[in-house]
Structure formats: C-alpha cells, structure tokens
Design an enzyme around this catalytic site. Structure first.
Site: not given
Ligand code: UD1
Length: 371
Positions: A201
C-alpha cells in the site's frame, strides 16, 4: 487523572487496545477515546474495534480521506475543540500515521501533555510521509515509549533527554500474543496449501504505475511455484484497476481479496510460507511468528526485524525477490529470534508509567523548566 487516546488508521488499533485495557486496572484513571476517522471503511476500522475489544470511540471526528496536508489540517481543526472541552491530563498517540502527527501538533499548540507510543523508529527516508510524522511527533512528545534499543538511541541523537524515554517493548505484539490462539483456531477454506501472503500500500510502490506493474508481474511469477494470497488495501485495489494489469487469468493461484479483519489476517500470516509486504507492522509480526518476510522497500524504520528477526529488505529489485523466494522454497529461509520485550506485556508497562509517579515526575520536571 484523565487519559485521552487519539487513533485514526488501521495500524493504530492493535496498539491502542492493550494500553486501554491495561489502564483499566488503574482505578484513578479515566479514559476517553477519539477516532479521527482517517480510516472509515468497516473493514479498515469497525471490525478491528470488535475483534480487539476496543470500546466505541467517545468522539469520531469523521475526517475521511484527502491530501496529506488537508487530512492533517482537518484533523487538527476538528480535534482542537474536543481537547479544549475534555481537558485531559495527557494525550496518547500511536505509531506514525497522519492522525498521530496532527494530534501531536494540537497538543503542542494547546499545551496539553503528549505521550507517543512507538516512539523513536526511523527509516531516515524523508520521502515517506510516516517518517515526517515520526519526527514531528517525537519532538513534541513529553513521554516517549520505545519498542527497542534503536528507538532510544535515535531519540537521544535528536536531543531528546533520556528521562523522557521509556523502553517498554512492542505494544502491537501484545495484541498478537492475545489473539494468536483465536487465529490459530480459525478455519479458512479455499486457501492454497502453500502460499505467499502479500500486502502492498505504500505510495512509492502503488502510486507509480511502472513500479506497480513490475511488482504485479513478479507476483504472477511467484504464483507459478506457490499460491499467492493478496488482501488488497482500498487504494491498492484502485491503483491495480487503473493500471489495467490483468490478474484474472491465474485466479486460482493468485487470490486478490478485500482487506481482512485482524484475526483473519493473523491466521493467514501464521500459516503462510512467506510474507511479501511493504507494511511496517507486518515486518514485526512475521519476526514474532518466525515467518520469513520479504519487504518491498529500500529501508526500514524497524531494523531489529532485519538484525534479529526474519525480515529481508528486497527493495524494488525483482531479481532479489526471486532469489529470496527460491531460498524459501528450498527451505533455506532466514531464521530469527524474538527481540527483547516483545512479550505481550508492553501495554501494562505503558499503563504503569502513565498512571504512576514516573510520568508525574517527568512531566512536573518538564513543566518546571518551561514556566
Ligand atoms: C495510512 C498510513 C500508513 C499506514 C496505512 C495502513 C499515513 C500517512 N499513512 O495509509 O502509514 O501504513 O494507513 O493502512 O497516515 N481509503 C479507503 N477506506 C478507508 C481509508 C482509506 O478507501 O477506510 C482509501 C482512500 O482512497 C484514501 C486512501 O485509501 O484516499 C489512502 O488512505 P489514507 O488514510 O490517506 O492513507 P493509507 O494509504 O491508508
């Protein structure tokens, strides 16, 4: 005494659970839980609360997704009035996600005491958003709980006084120790007999189209010798769809799944031949389980998993991945040991320090020097 915990993303939940639970043994401590809503899908959040026995949050800031700046700023704005009203004696934050750093900044602005659980980890790679979050949070925290010796030395090198640092061990391993028997007892049908478990991821791996295709190509190659089970983070799923890469043809050998609940994922890890990942926490879990871990990153903030554990950094080099997999298939994989203090009791040690005089005196001393 009032302790307010702030969590937001999946890897926070297995860290807060043992601390919440251990603090309940201290009768003079009242606890409050704030969820920022950084992760909001049921299979990224709710199911973890259920399986880990975390009570429903007192407050959910429901911030959702956005750019890193937007998300951090939005969490800050929504958290500030909550802290002003709750008036906690200390706020505890976990790990290195955006919610962690955002909460740390709000505490600093309001003069609220801050404790950081999983302090001191460094990848020395400032292109990683998590590294920025770690640096900021550790500079602002008044009590820093480290999982291993490297954490202590990183903090001291950055000028953090030794009396603020408490080496308590790995709190995430507490959750693993507690739920491993449940995971081992779980049945899961339809899995290949022998398989590599894959997670992916990191922006550096999934947001770069060429990189993503190269990794997927390697996974297809792996699936000729070994089943591949790949529970994909929502962003990864989206990027795979955008890349147009066809994983369908080998569907039997390569299973692309939705994100799994904690216990289900633990069960898959414990039974796997090898784990291929770019996660931080999974490097630690595989070290504890003695399962070989091939990490698709050039560096790690968890070097003890390489020096003592089963972790091998294969970077972005498909050749290295192939070579390490060949060793696993030949039964010649790296073997490791469980690092000290990864014993299932880190949460109790943290709770003892937070609830007890140790923190009181550290914080009083800190307040004395600033007033
Ligand atoms: C975040 C953390 C990362 C951790 C990871 C675990 C930061 C900088 N990164 O990354 O360190 O390893 O979580 O999963 O905080 N999304 C969904 N559903 C959700 C949440 C997110 O669909 O419940 C999708 C959305 O498109 C979103 C993308 O995932 O834009 C990224 O989510 P985000 O929370 O920004 O970062 P992660 O990649 O999950």
């Amino acid at each position: 005494m009032k302790v307010l915990h702030v969590v937001g993303a999946r890897p926070n939940f297995m860290k807060v659970a043992p601390v919440l639970s251990a603090l309940r043994a201290h009768e003079h401590v009242a606890q409050m839980l704030v969820h920022t809503g950084q992760h909001y899908d049921a299979n990224m959040s709710d199911v973890f609360f259920e399986q880990l026995g975390i009570p429903a949050p007192d407050v959910n800031l429901a911030v959702g997704s956005g750019s890193h700046t937007w998300q951090t700023a939005e969490i800050m704005m929504r958290l500030e009035p909550v802290l002003q009203e709750a008036k906690p004696d200390i706020v505890l934050v976990y790990g290195d996600v955006n919610s962690t750093a955002a909460a740390a900044l709000v505490c600093a602005k309001l003069g609220v005491r801050l404790g950081h659980v999983e302090a001191g980890l460094r990848s020395f790679d400032r292109t990683m958003p998590e590294e920025i979050n770690r640096l900021v949070t550790d500079q602002l925290a008044e009590v820093l709980f480290t999982p291993s010796e490297d954490g202590d030395s990183n903090l001291q090198r950055e000028g953090i006084p030794a009396e603020k640092i408490f080496r308590v061990g790995n709190v995430m391993i507490d959750s693993l120790v507690k739920l491993l028997p449940v995971a081992r007892a779980q049945r899961r049908d339809g899995l290949p007999e022998r398989y590599a478990l894959v997670t992916l991821h990191r922006p550096a791996n999934v947001d770069d189209g060429a990189m993503l295709k190269s990794i997927l190509q390697s996974l297809l190659e792996v699936s000729r010798d070994l089943g591949v089970v790949f529970p994909a983070h929502p962003r990864t799923r989206q990027r795979i769809a955008e890349s147009g890469f066809e994983l369908g043809g080998v569907a039997k050998q390569l299973q692309l799944l939705d994100p799994l609940p904690y216990v289900d994922f633990l069960a898959l890890q414990a039974r796997s031949q090898v784990v291929i990942t770019d996660s931080g926490g999974i490097q630690e879990e595989t070290t504890f389980l003695g399962v070989p871990c091939l990490t698709l990153r050039e560096n790690t903030e968890r070097p003890i998993t390489v020096s003592m554990g089963t972790n091998v950094l294969v970077g972005r080099d498909p050749e290295k991945l192939r070579a390490e997999l060949a060793l696993v298939l030949a039964g010649k994989q790296k073997r490791g040991m469980i690092p000290p203090l990864w014993d299932g009791h880190a949460g109790e040690r943290i709770a003892g320090i937070v609830a007890g005089e140790a923190v009181g005196s550290v914080l009083r001393a800190t307040a004395g020097t600033t007033s």
